[in-house]
Design a protein around this motif. Structure first.
Motif, PDB file in Angstrom:
ATOM      1  N   UNK A  21      -0.563  11.142  49.224  1.00 21.24           N
ATOM      2  CA  UNK A  21       0.644  11.210  48.404  1.00 21.24           C
ATOM      3  C   UNK A  21       0.748   9.945  47.551  1.00 21.24           C
ATOM      4  N   UNK A  22       0.037   9.898  46.423  1.00 19.44           N
ATOM      5  CA  UNK A  22       0.039   8.691  45.593  1.00 19.44           C
ATOM      6  C   UNK A  22       1.415   8.300  45.076  1.00 19.44           C
ATOM      7  N   UNK A  23       2.259   9.284  44.779  1.00 22.23           N
ATOM      8  CA  UNK A  23       3.597   8.958  44.262  1.00 22.23           C
ATOM      9  C   UNK A  23       4.396   8.171  45.299  1.00 22.23           C
ATOM     10  N   UNK A  24       4.219   8.486  46.568  1.00 20.43           N
ATOM     11  CA  UNK A  24       4.920   7.747  47.618  1.00 20.43           C
ATOM     12  C   UNK A  24       4.450   6.299  47.674  1.00 20.43           C
ATOM     13  N   UNK A  25       3.144   6.093  47.486  1.00 20.71           N
ATOM     14  CA  UNK A  25       2.601   4.733  47.490  1.00 20.71           C
ATOM     15  C   UNK A  25       3.155   3.943  46.303  1.00 20.71           C
ATOM     16  N   UNK A  26       3.172   4.573  45.139  1.00 17.78           N
ATOM     17  CA  UNK A  26       3.681   3.906  43.934  1.00 17.78           C
ATOM     18  C   UNK A  26       5.167   3.612  44.099  1.00 17.78           C
ATOM     19  N   UNK A  27       5.923   4.587  44.615  1.00 19.52           N
ATOM     20  CA  UNK A  27       7.360   4.416  44.810  1.00 19.52           C
ATOM     21  C   UNK A  27       7.648   3.236  45.745  1.00 19.52           C
ATOM     22  N   UNK A  28       6.828   3.055  46.771  1.00 19.37           N
ATOM     23  CA  UNK A  28       7.014   1.927  47.695  1.00 19.37           C
ATOM     24  C   UNK A  28       6.831   0.596  46.960  1.00 19.37           C
ATOM     25  N   UNK A  29       5.840   0.534  46.079  1.00 20.20           N
ATOM     26  CA  UNK A  29       5.634  -0.683  45.278  1.00 20.20           C
ATOM     27  C   UNK A  29       6.815  -0.927  44.338  1.00 20.20           C
ATOM     28  N   UNK A  30       7.317   0.145  43.723  1.00 25.08           N
ATOM     29  CA  UNK A  30       8.450   0.041  42.809  1.00 25.08           C
ATOM     30  C   UNK A  30       9.671  -0.483  43.569  1.00 25.08           C
ATOM     31  N   UNK A  31       9.928   0.097  44.734  1.00 22.75           N
ATOM     32  CA  UNK A  31      11.094  -0.313  45.527  1.00 22.75           C
ATOM     33  C   UNK A  31      10.966  -1.756  46.009  1.00 22.75           C
ATOM     34  N   UNK A  32       9.732  -2.238  46.149  1.00 23.99           N
ATOM     35  CA  UNK A  32       9.499  -3.620  46.556  1.00 23.99           C
ATOM     36  C   UNK A  32       9.589  -4.582  45.362  1.00 23.99           C
ATOM     37  N   UNK A  33       9.857  -4.041  44.167  1.00 29.20           N
ATOM     38  CA  UNK A  33      10.026  -4.869  42.975  1.00 29.20           C
ATOM     39  C   UNK A  33       8.718  -5.352  42.370  1.00 29.20           C
ATOM     40  N   UNK A  34       7.633  -4.605  42.572  1.00 24.13           N
ATOM     41  CA  UNK A  34       6.320  -5.037  42.108  1.00 24.13           C
ATOM     42  C   UNK A  34       5.886  -4.445  40.775  1.00 24.13           C
ATOM     43  N   UNK A  35       6.615  -3.494  40.237  1.00 24.02           N
ATOM     44  CA  UNK A  35       6.144  -2.853  39.008  1.00 24.02           C
ATOM     45  C   UNK A  35       6.498  -3.682  37.783  1.00 24.02           C
ATOM     46  N   UNK A  36       5.752  -3.481  36.733  1.00 26.19           N
ATOM     47  CA  UNK A  36       5.994  -4.138  35.454  1.00 26.19           C
ATOM     48  C   UNK A  36       5.722  -3.166  34.327  1.00 26.19           C
ATOM     49  N   UNK A  37       6.267  -1.970  34.453  1.00 22.04           N
ATOM     50  CA  UNK A  37       5.978  -0.911  33.485  1.00 22.04           C
ATOM     51  C   UNK A  37       6.332  -1.299  32.057  1.00 22.04           C
ATOM     52  N   UNK A  38       7.380  -2.108  31.885  1.00 19.55           N
ATOM     53  CA  UNK A  38       7.789  -2.474  30.533  1.00 19.55           C
ATOM     54  C   UNK A  38       6.732  -3.300  29.816  1.00 19.55           C
ATOM     55  N   UNK A  39       5.806  -3.930  30.562  1.00 11.30           N
ATOM     56  CA  UNK A  39       4.740  -4.703  29.927  1.00 11.30           C
ATOM     57  C   UNK A  39       3.350  -4.095  30.143  1.00 11.30           C
ATOM     58  N   UNK A  40       3.220  -3.138  31.049  1.00 12.22           N
ATOM     59  CA  UNK A  40       1.917  -2.542  31.352  1.00 12.22           C
ATOM     60  C   UNK A  40       1.739  -1.130  30.805  1.00 12.22           C
ATOM     61  N   UNK A  41       2.796  -0.342  30.795  1.00 10.25           N
ATOM     62  CA  UNK A  41       2.731   1.057  30.388  1.00 10.25           C
ATOM     63  C   UNK A  41       3.091   1.169  28.905  1.00 10.25           C
ATOM     64  N   UNK A  42       2.209   1.733  28.077  1.00 13.24           N
ATOM     65  CA  UNK A  42       2.524   1.877  26.650  1.00 13.24           C
ATOM     66  C   UNK A  42       3.829   2.626  26.381  1.00 13.24           C
ATOM     67  N   UNK A  43       4.263   3.463  27.310  1.00 15.01           N
ATOM     68  CA  UNK A  43       5.521   4.175  27.137  1.00 15.01           C
ATOM     69  C   UNK A  43       6.719   3.270  27.401  1.00 15.01           C
ATOM     70  N   UNK A  44       6.465   2.092  27.978  1.00 14.43           N
ATOM     71  CA  UNK A  44       7.520   1.133  28.229  1.00 14.43           C
ATOM     72  C   UNK A  44       8.514   1.565  29.282  1.00 14.43           C
TER      73      UNK A  44
END
Length: 151
Positions: free
Chosen positions: A111-134
């Motif tokens: 379940x990759x979405x669960x793994x990603x969600x755990x990282x997001x909830x831990x405050x580790x994402x930086x989509x605004x600087x990594x994802x072209x969709x911002x």
């Protein structure tokens, strides 16, 4: 507050792409500053608002809200999901989940979405600087995983 916090994704102003006419989504200036190659970055006008075009057949990735400026795929440092269809294209840019890696996870009943969600909830994402969709990638991940399971 980061891009995956719901309040930051709640309301967006939409504009039509000057090339394909599809409605785009506003992106923060920091997204363009992070992802544009130097030659394109030199042309950016910080006073403009910028919009992301997600149409896979349109070459424009970003355009200014007033339509006076556009940036295409070759102006970016990274391949753009959903515009590039390769297996090695990131769907989740922060944690390197490519189409291929997502396919392998689905085939292994992970379940990759669960793994990603755990990282997001831990405050580790930086989509605004990594994802072209911002914006948070979880919608793209969930959609692709659903398609892979159905296909």
């Amino acid at each position: 507050m980061d891009c995956c916090t719901p309040a930051n994704n709640a309301v967006t102003t939409k504009s039509e792409c000057p090339s394909c006419g599809e409605k785009g989504k506003n992106v923060q200036l920091i997204t363009l500053k992070s992802l544009l190659k130097a030659s394109a970055l030199e042309a950016i006008k910080p006073e403009n608002s910028y919009v992301f075009c997600s149409n896979p057949v349109c070459s424009i990735v970003y355009f200014s809200g007033n339509g006076s400026q556009t940036f295409v795929e070759n102006d970016l440092k990274v391949p753009v999901f959903p515009k590039k269809q390769g297996a090695d294209v990131p769907v989740c840019y922060c944690f390197d989940w490519t189409r291929e890696r997502l396919l392998q996870a689905v085939e292994a009943d992970q379940k990759p979405a669960d793994q990603i969600k755990a990282h997001v909830q831990a405050g580790r994402c930086g989509c605004e600087v990594n994802n072209p969709q911002g914006a948070c990638c979880l919608g793209n991940v969930n959609s692709l995983v659903r398609d892979l399971k159905e296909g």
